[in-house]
Design a protein around this motif. Structure first.
Motif, PDB file in Angstrom:
ATOM      1  N   UNK A  35      21.062  95.869  -7.367  1.00 19.46           N
ATOM      2  CA  UNK A  35      20.492  97.080  -6.770  1.00 19.46           C
ATOM      3  C   UNK A  35      21.562  98.136  -6.517  1.00 19.46           C
ATOM      4  N   UNK A  36      22.686  97.721  -5.930  1.00 15.28           N
ATOM      5  CA  UNK A  36      23.731  98.691  -5.618  1.00 15.28           C
ATOM      6  C   UNK A  36      24.402  99.200  -6.896  1.00 15.28           C
ATOM      7  N   UNK A  37      24.449  98.356  -7.926  1.00 13.37           N
ATOM      8  CA  UNK A  37      24.991  98.785  -9.213  1.00 13.37           C
ATOM      9  C   UNK A  37      24.084  99.839  -9.855  1.00 13.37           C
ATOM     10  N   UNK A  38      22.783  99.608  -9.821  1.00 20.67           N
ATOM     11  CA  UNK A  38      21.821 100.578 -10.352  1.00 20.67           C
ATOM     12  C   UNK A  38      21.939 101.899  -9.595  1.00 20.67           C
ATOM     13  N   UNK A  39      22.068 101.805  -8.277  1.00 23.82           N
ATOM     14  CA  UNK A  39      22.196 102.999  -7.439  1.00 23.82           C
ATOM     15  C   UNK A  39      23.435 103.808  -7.831  1.00 23.82           C
ATOM     16  N   UNK A  40      24.557 103.129  -8.033  1.00 18.42           N
ATOM     17  CA  UNK A  40      25.801 103.804  -8.404  1.00 18.42           C
ATOM     18  C   UNK A  40      25.674 104.495  -9.758  1.00 18.42           C
ATOM     19  N   UNK A  41      25.032 103.839 -10.709  1.00 17.16           N
ATOM     20  CA  UNK A  41      24.861 104.411 -12.046  1.00 17.16           C
ATOM     21  C   UNK A  41      23.946 105.632 -11.996  1.00 17.16           C
ATOM     22  N   UNK A  42      22.887 105.558 -11.191  1.00 15.61           N
ATOM     23  CA  UNK A  42      21.962 106.694 -11.048  1.00 15.61           C
ATOM     24  C   UNK A  42      22.701 107.918 -10.514  1.00 15.61           C
ATOM     25  N   UNK A  43      23.506 107.725  -9.479  1.00 16.72           N
ATOM     26  CA  UNK A  43      24.234 108.857  -8.897  1.00 16.72           C
ATOM     27  C   UNK A  43      25.302 109.387  -9.847  1.00 16.72           C
ATOM     28  N   UNK A  44      25.860 108.509 -10.645  1.00 20.01           N
ATOM     29  CA  UNK A  44      26.775 108.958 -11.691  1.00 20.01           C
ATOM     30  C   UNK A  44      26.058 109.913 -12.640  1.00 20.01           C
ATOM     31  N   UNK A  45      24.832 109.567 -12.993  1.00 19.97           N
ATOM     32  CA  UNK A  45      24.032 110.430 -13.861  1.00 19.97           C
ATOM     33  C   UNK A  45      23.683 111.753 -13.205  1.00 19.97           C
ATOM     34  N   UNK A  46      23.401 111.725 -11.892  1.00 20.05           N
ATOM     35  CA  UNK A  46      23.045 112.948 -11.165  1.00 20.05           C
ATOM     36  C   UNK A  46      24.173 113.977 -11.237  1.00 20.05           C
ATOM     37  N   UNK A  47      25.410 113.516 -11.267  1.00 17.79           N
ATOM     38  CA  UNK A  47      26.548 114.434 -11.282  1.00 17.79           C
ATOM     39  C   UNK A  47      26.567 115.323 -12.527  1.00 17.79           C
ATOM     40  N   UNK A  48      25.852 114.923 -13.562  1.00 16.89           N
ATOM     41  CA  UNK A  48      25.826 115.711 -14.804  1.00 16.89           C
ATOM     42  C   UNK A  48      24.645 116.681 -14.857  1.00 16.89           C
ATOM     43  N   UNK A  49      23.817 116.687 -13.803  1.00 20.51           N
ATOM     44  CA  UNK A  49      22.705 117.624 -13.745  1.00 20.51           C
ATOM     45  C   UNK A  49      23.200 118.972 -13.215  1.00 20.51           C
ATOM     46  N   UNK A  50      23.037 120.045 -13.968  1.00 23.58           N
ATOM     47  CA  UNK A  50      23.442 121.365 -13.459  1.00 23.58           C
ATOM     48  C   UNK A  50      22.554 121.794 -12.299  1.00 23.58           C
ATOM     49  N   UNK A  51      22.974 122.826 -11.594  1.00 23.65           N
ATOM     50  CA  UNK A  51      22.222 123.304 -10.436  1.00 23.65           C
ATOM     51  C   UNK A  51      20.873 123.898 -10.808  1.00 23.65           C
ATOM     52  N   UNK A  52      20.663 124.142 -12.092  1.00 22.47           N
ATOM     53  CA  UNK A  52      19.349 124.614 -12.547  1.00 22.47           C
ATOM     54  C   UNK A  52      18.342 123.470 -12.631  1.00 22.47           C
ATOM     55  N   UNK A  53      18.806 122.251 -12.472  1.00 23.13           N
ATOM     56  CA  UNK A  53      17.932 121.067 -12.535  1.00 23.13           C
ATOM     57  C   UNK A  53      17.954 120.315 -11.205  1.00 23.13           C
ATOM     58  N   UNK A  54      17.842 121.071 -10.116  1.00 25.41           N
ATOM     59  CA  UNK A  54      17.901 120.448  -8.797  1.00 25.41           C
ATOM     60  C   UNK A  54      16.715 119.534  -8.512  1.00 25.41           C
ATOM     61  N   UNK A  67      14.265  92.210  -6.924  1.00 27.66           N
ATOM     62  CA  UNK A  67      14.303  91.014  -6.073  1.00 27.66           C
ATOM     63  C   UNK A  67      13.403  89.904  -6.618  1.00 27.66           C
ATOM     64  N   UNK A  68      12.257  90.291  -7.141  1.00 22.13           N
ATOM     65  CA  UNK A  68      11.288  89.299  -7.621  1.00 22.13           C
ATOM     66  C   UNK A  68      11.703  88.629  -8.921  1.00 22.13           C
ATOM     67  N   UNK A  69      12.651  89.235  -9.659  1.00 17.12           N
ATOM     68  CA  UNK A  69      13.025  88.695 -10.968  1.00 17.12           C
ATOM     69  C   UNK A  69      13.962  87.497 -10.874  1.00 17.12           C
ATOM     70  N   UNK A  70      14.588  87.301  -9.712  1.00 19.42           N
ATOM     71  CA  UNK A  70      15.455  86.138  -9.492  1.00 19.42           C
ATOM     72  C   UNK A  70      16.511  86.008 -10.597  1.00 19.42           C
ATOM     73  N   UNK A  71      17.286  87.055 -10.790  1.00 22.72           N
ATOM     74  CA  UNK A  71      18.310  87.092 -11.832  1.00 22.72           C
ATOM     75  C   UNK A  71      19.479  86.188 -11.438  1.00 22.72           C
ATOM     76  N   UNK A  72      19.955  85.368 -12.368  1.00 24.53           N
ATOM     77  CA  UNK A  72      20.982  84.372 -12.067  1.00 24.53           C
ATOM     78  C   UNK A  72      22.399  84.943 -12.149  1.00 24.53           C
ATOM     79  N   UNK A  73      22.629  85.916 -13.018  1.00 21.39           N
ATOM     80  CA  UNK A  73      23.981  86.425 -13.223  1.00 21.39           C
ATOM     81  C   UNK A  73      24.497  87.137 -11.968  1.00 21.39           C
TER      82      UNK A  73
END
Length: 226
Positions: A93-112, A80-86
């Motif tokens: 924020x919601x884009x970062x959140x979506x990408x993070x959860x995409x990454x979580x899907x590749x974590x096996x159950x041994x890496x809970x 929020x503080x960076x005042x990004x124009x694009x």
């Protein structure tokens, strides 16, 4: 700034975010060792219980999601503080959140442990970035505050017979129902797709990201016609 505010406060965006909030909690609890993604009060409680019993490894499994949740809040404030124009900062924020959860899907159950931490990190981003729907303070990742406000407005409706209170109460109760629907979907997807189930939540957030562009254009057009 008026249309920028409206862009992130639409009802349909709130519905999607509430569903994603319920989905994340169901996913982390059902699929990732009974840890909450959003309900940090529960995590703090269980951290204390296991700590008191000398179960330090289990205690840490609840501590790290809480810490990651706080980091997610901090990251949202940084964006929020960076005042990004694009992009509007909430879109980013919601884009970062979506990408993070995409990454979580590749974590096996041994890496809970890292999977839960990242999921809570994403929840922290969401809870800080989206606080209102149509000017009403509403959380999309938890229910207790929404339940209190909804019941308060319902009481005032019956007491004062003002339909505005009823509209607000139904809005809050509706968001709670969307959270429950997200939890139901989370349970169903976990049964079929295990750790990959969180991909559904990532898709929901990508849809929210796209909707924010549409809401931005509609709001801007509304401002131009005034």
């Amino acid at each position: 700034m008026k249309h920028t505010k409206q862009m992130s406060e639409s009802i349909r965006l709130g519905i999607i975010l509430a569903m994603s909030g319920g989905f994340m909690d169901a996913y982390s609890y059902i699929e990732r060792d009974h840890v909450f993604a959003n309900a940090q009060t529960g995590n703090i409680l269980l951290f204390g219980v296991h700590l008191s019993q000398g179960e330090f490894k289990l205690a840490l499994s609840y501590f790290f999601p809480v810490f990651a949740f706080m980091l997610g809040i901090a990251l949202a404030e940084y964006v929020r503080s960076k005042n990004i124009e694009i992009l509007h900062w909430r879109q980013l924020s919601v884009l970062i959140e979506a990408v993070i959860l995409l990454g979580v899907s590749f974590f096996p159950l041994t890496l809970n442990l890292p999977a839960n931490a990242l999921t809570s990190f994403a929840c922290g981003i969401q809870v800080e970035s989206f606080r209102k729907i149509r000017g009403n303070g509403i959380a999309t990742t938890m229910c207790i505050g929404n339940m209190r406000t909804a019941t308060q407005n319902m009481f005032h409706f019956f007491h004062k017979k003002d339909r505005e209170y009823l509209k607000k109460a139904l809005l809050y109760y509706g968001i709670i129902c969307c959270f429950v629907i997200g939890a139901i979907l989370g349970n169903i997807f976990c049964q079929h797709f295990q750790e990959k189930a969180i991909l559904c939540c990532s898709v929901l957030l990508f849809v929210a990201f796209i909707f924010m562009f549409v809401d931005y254009e509609r709001a801007a057009a509304s401002v131009d016609t005034k």
